[in-house]
Design an enzyme around this catalytic site. Structure first.
Site, PDB file in Angstrom:
ATOM      1  N   ALA A  17      -1.160   3.166   2.375  1.00  0.00           N
ATOM      2  CA  ALA A  17      -1.561   2.164   3.366  1.00  0.00           C
ATOM      3  C   ALA A  17      -2.329   1.092   2.616  1.00  0.00           C
ATOM      4  CB  ALA A  17      -2.449   2.815   4.419  1.00  0.00           C
TER       5      ALA A  17
ATOM      6  N   HIS B  99     -10.436   2.341  10.009  1.00  0.00           N
ATOM      7  CA  HIS B  99      -9.475   3.403   9.704  1.00  0.00           C
ATOM      8  C   HIS B  99      -8.541   3.642  10.890  1.00  0.00           C
ATOM      9  CE1 HIS B  99      -7.837   6.537   7.226  1.00  0.00           C
ATOM     10  NE2 HIS B  99      -7.988   7.424   8.186  1.00  0.00           N
TER      11      HIS B  99
ATOM     12  N   TYR C 181     -12.374   8.065  -4.168  1.00  0.00           N
ATOM     13  CA  TYR C 181     -13.597   7.874  -3.357  1.00  0.00           C
ATOM     14  C   TYR C 181     -14.088   9.173  -2.723  1.00  0.00           C
ATOM     15  CZ  TYR C 181     -10.477   7.602   0.751  1.00  0.00           C
ATOM     16  OH  TYR C 181      -9.546   7.868   1.716  1.00  0.00           O
ATOM     17  N   GLU C 182     -13.242  10.205  -2.750  1.00  0.00           N
ATOM     18  CA  GLU C 182     -13.686  11.486  -2.205  1.00  0.00           C
ATOM     19  C   GLU C 182     -14.614  12.214  -3.190  1.00  0.00           C
ATOM     20  OE1 GLU C 182     -10.480  13.561   0.239  1.00  0.00           O
ATOM     21  OE2 GLU C 182      -9.317  12.049  -0.829  1.00  0.00           O
TER      22      GLU C 182
ATOM     23  N   MET D  25      -6.638   1.827  -1.766  1.00  0.00           N
ATOM     24  CA  MET D  25      -7.587   2.717  -2.443  1.00  0.00           C
ATOM     25  C   MET D  25      -6.894   3.907  -3.120  1.00  0.00           C
ATOM     26  SD  MET D  25     -10.384   2.827   0.635  1.00  0.00           S
ATOM     27  CE  MET D  25     -10.795   1.333   1.569  1.00  0.00           C
ATOM     28  N   SER D  26      -5.622   3.737  -3.469  1.00  0.00           N
ATOM     29  CA  SER D  26      -4.910   4.878  -4.075  1.00  0.00           C
ATOM     30  C   SER D  26      -3.851   4.363  -5.054  1.00  0.00           C
ATOM     31  CB  SER D  26      -4.244   5.714  -2.973  1.00  0.00           C
ATOM     32  OG  SER D  26      -3.223   4.970  -2.348  1.00  0.00           O
TER      33      SER D  26
ATOM     34  N   HIS E  65      -4.646  13.070   6.178  1.00  0.00           N
ATOM     35  CA  HIS E  65      -4.057  13.629   4.956  1.00  0.00           C
ATOM     36  C   HIS E  65      -4.040  15.147   5.055  1.00  0.00           C
ATOM     37  CE1 HIS E  65      -3.771  10.040   2.296  1.00  0.00           C
ATOM     38  NE2 HIS E  65      -4.591   9.565   3.213  1.00  0.00           N
TER      39      HIS E  65
ATOM     40  N   ASN F 251      -3.104  -3.711   7.942  1.00  0.00           N
ATOM     41  CA  ASN F 251      -4.035  -4.724   8.463  1.00  0.00           C
ATOM     42  C   ASN F 251      -3.993  -5.933   7.542  1.00  0.00           C
ATOM     43  OD1 ASN F 251      -5.475  -2.641   6.652  1.00  0.00           O
ATOM     44  ND2 ASN F 251      -6.797  -4.421   6.529  1.00  0.00           N
TER      45      ASN F 251
ATOM     46  N   SER G 224      -1.086   7.913   4.404  1.00  0.00           N
ATOM     47  CA  SER G 224      -1.569   8.133   5.775  1.00  0.00           C
ATOM     48  C   SER G 224      -0.473   7.940   6.811  1.00  0.00           C
ATOM     49  CB  SER G 224      -2.693   7.141   6.101  1.00  0.00           C
ATOM     50  OG  SER G 224      -3.634   7.088   5.067  1.00  0.00           O
TER      51      SER G 224
ATOM     52  N   HIS H 176      -8.234  11.125  -3.032  1.00  0.00           N
ATOM     53  CA  HIS H 176      -8.610   9.798  -3.511  1.00  0.00           C
ATOM     54  C   HIS H 176      -9.854   9.909  -4.395  1.00  0.00           C
ATOM     55  CE1 HIS H 176      -6.558   9.304   0.349  1.00  0.00           C
ATOM     56  NE2 HIS H 176      -6.118   8.145  -0.099  1.00  0.00           N
TER      57      HIS H 176
HETATM   58  N1  HPA Z   1      -8.377  -2.483   2.060  1.00  0.00           N
HETATM   59  C1  HPA Z   1      -8.310  -1.406   1.257  1.00  0.00           C
HETATM   60  N2  HPA Z   1      -7.582  -0.346   1.535  1.00  0.00           N
HETATM   61  C2  HPA Z   1      -6.856  -0.370   2.662  1.00  0.00           C
HETATM   62  C3  HPA Z   1      -6.872  -1.452   3.534  1.00  0.00           C
HETATM   63  C4  HPA Z   1      -7.685  -2.580   3.215  1.00  0.00           C
HETATM   64  O1  HPA Z   1      -7.760  -3.582   3.941  1.00  0.00           O
HETATM   65  N3  HPA Z   1      -6.043  -1.152   4.570  1.00  0.00           N
HETATM   66  C5  HPA Z   1      -5.537   0.087   4.299  1.00  0.00           C
HETATM   67  N4  HPA Z   1      -6.031   0.566   3.157  1.00  0.00           N
END
Ligand code: HPA
Length: 285
Positions: free
Chosen positions: A116, A255, A88-89, A217-218, A64, A241, A33, A86
């Site tokens: 990320a 996000h 999750y998609e 998540m990747s 993306h 974060n 991202s 991903h």
């Molecule tokens: N958790 C999972 N995936 C993420 C996060 C998170 O805090 N930040 C960016 N991708």
């Protein structure tokens, strides 16, 4: 998906890429991202949208793009993957990882993968970049590994080992580049989950207890397939974060926060990738 179906799928995707450009690839760069700008530096860039490649899934995630940008970067023939898909998609893992298999078939021997991630290690702040030293594939540990199914021996071994999945030499190169560029590069273990929910505080405490420094998540699926195919991997996480260890620790992740932190992270990440590619060019000549 059986062996011949998978080989056929790879063959048709490679055929579509070759029809546009027959140039062999050396390095696949997967941009997470907010990191798309590296693609602007490719000389003689040829863009192949994923919707022109049979079998490729289209990214539905905000931030993306969904294409390969092929060309020369610092003297190396590369393919930049702008936008990944991903799990999750809703796509199966063979499809999530198909671009890596295509890259290997196009001749790529190295993958630089970025993402990320939420910071679990309390020494990390939003905006940091973490060199991935190892991963915990929580999807894989719970039964969703991209290599599940009949093994295709021509692609790789049935039981690939995942020791030093993140190439020690490339890690050292990246660390040297960061030092040279004055970037405070963190290091740690990436935990890969399916998403799309962010973690509960209890899950973050669990991840910390099992040794994760960052969560996302990747990446883990692509790395498993790249290692199966014998590719060398360099992995970088942008800490967008701080993952919350308790409900009252601060604002919940969003996000928007991820995309915002990407702006601080992108120049550092791109400097490290640039330096790593330049060193690969020097070393091969
Ligand atoms: N958790 C999972 N995936 C993420 C996060 C998170 O805090 N930040 C960016 N991708």
């Amino acid at each position: 998906m059986n062996q011949s179906e998978l080989l056929d799928m790879i063959g048709r995707a490679v055929g579509a890429v070759r029809a546009v450009s027959d140039q062999p690839w050396r390095v696949l760069v997967v941009l997470g991202s907010g990191l798309g700008s590296l693609a602007d530096e490719v000389s003689g860039a040829i863009r192949i949208p994923f919707h022109d490649i049979p079998g490729f899934a289209r990214s539905t995630a905000p931030g993306h793009g969904g294409r390969f940008v092929i060309g020369d970067l610092f003297g190396l023939p590369v393919a930049i993957m702008q936008g990944r898909v991903h799990f999750y998609e809703g796509y199966p893992l063979w499809q999530v990882t198909l671009p890596v298999r295509v890259a290997r078939a196009m001749g790529a021997h190295t993958m630089i993968v970025t993402n990320a991630a939420g910071g679990i290690n309390r020494a990390f702040n939003a905006g940091d970049v973490m060199l991935i030293t190892d991963h915990i594939n929580l999807l894989g540990l719970t039964g969703a590994n991209p290599l599940i199914g009949p093994n295709v021996d021509s692609l790789g071994a049935r039981f690939p080992n995942m020791i030093n999945a993140y190439d020690p030499d490339l890690r050292q190169q990246a660390a040297e580049v960061a030092r040279h560029e004055g970037i405070d590069l963190k290091e740690g273990v990436y935990a890969g989950l399916s998403g799309p929910t962010f973690e509960t505080p209890a899950e973050v405490r669990f991840l910390r207890a099992i040794g994760a420094d960052a969560v996302g998540m990747s990446t883990v699926n692509e790395v498993v397939v790249a290692r199966h195919a014998g590719m060398r991997v360099l992995g970088l996480s942008g800490i967008t974060n701080v993952a919350r260890l308790s409900a009252d620790e601060g604002e919940p992740p969003s996000h928007e926060e991820v995309l915002q932190a990407g702006k601080v992270i992108a120049p550092k990440m791109l400097a490290i990738i640039r330096g790593a590619l330049k060193r690969m060019t020097t070393r091969q000549s």
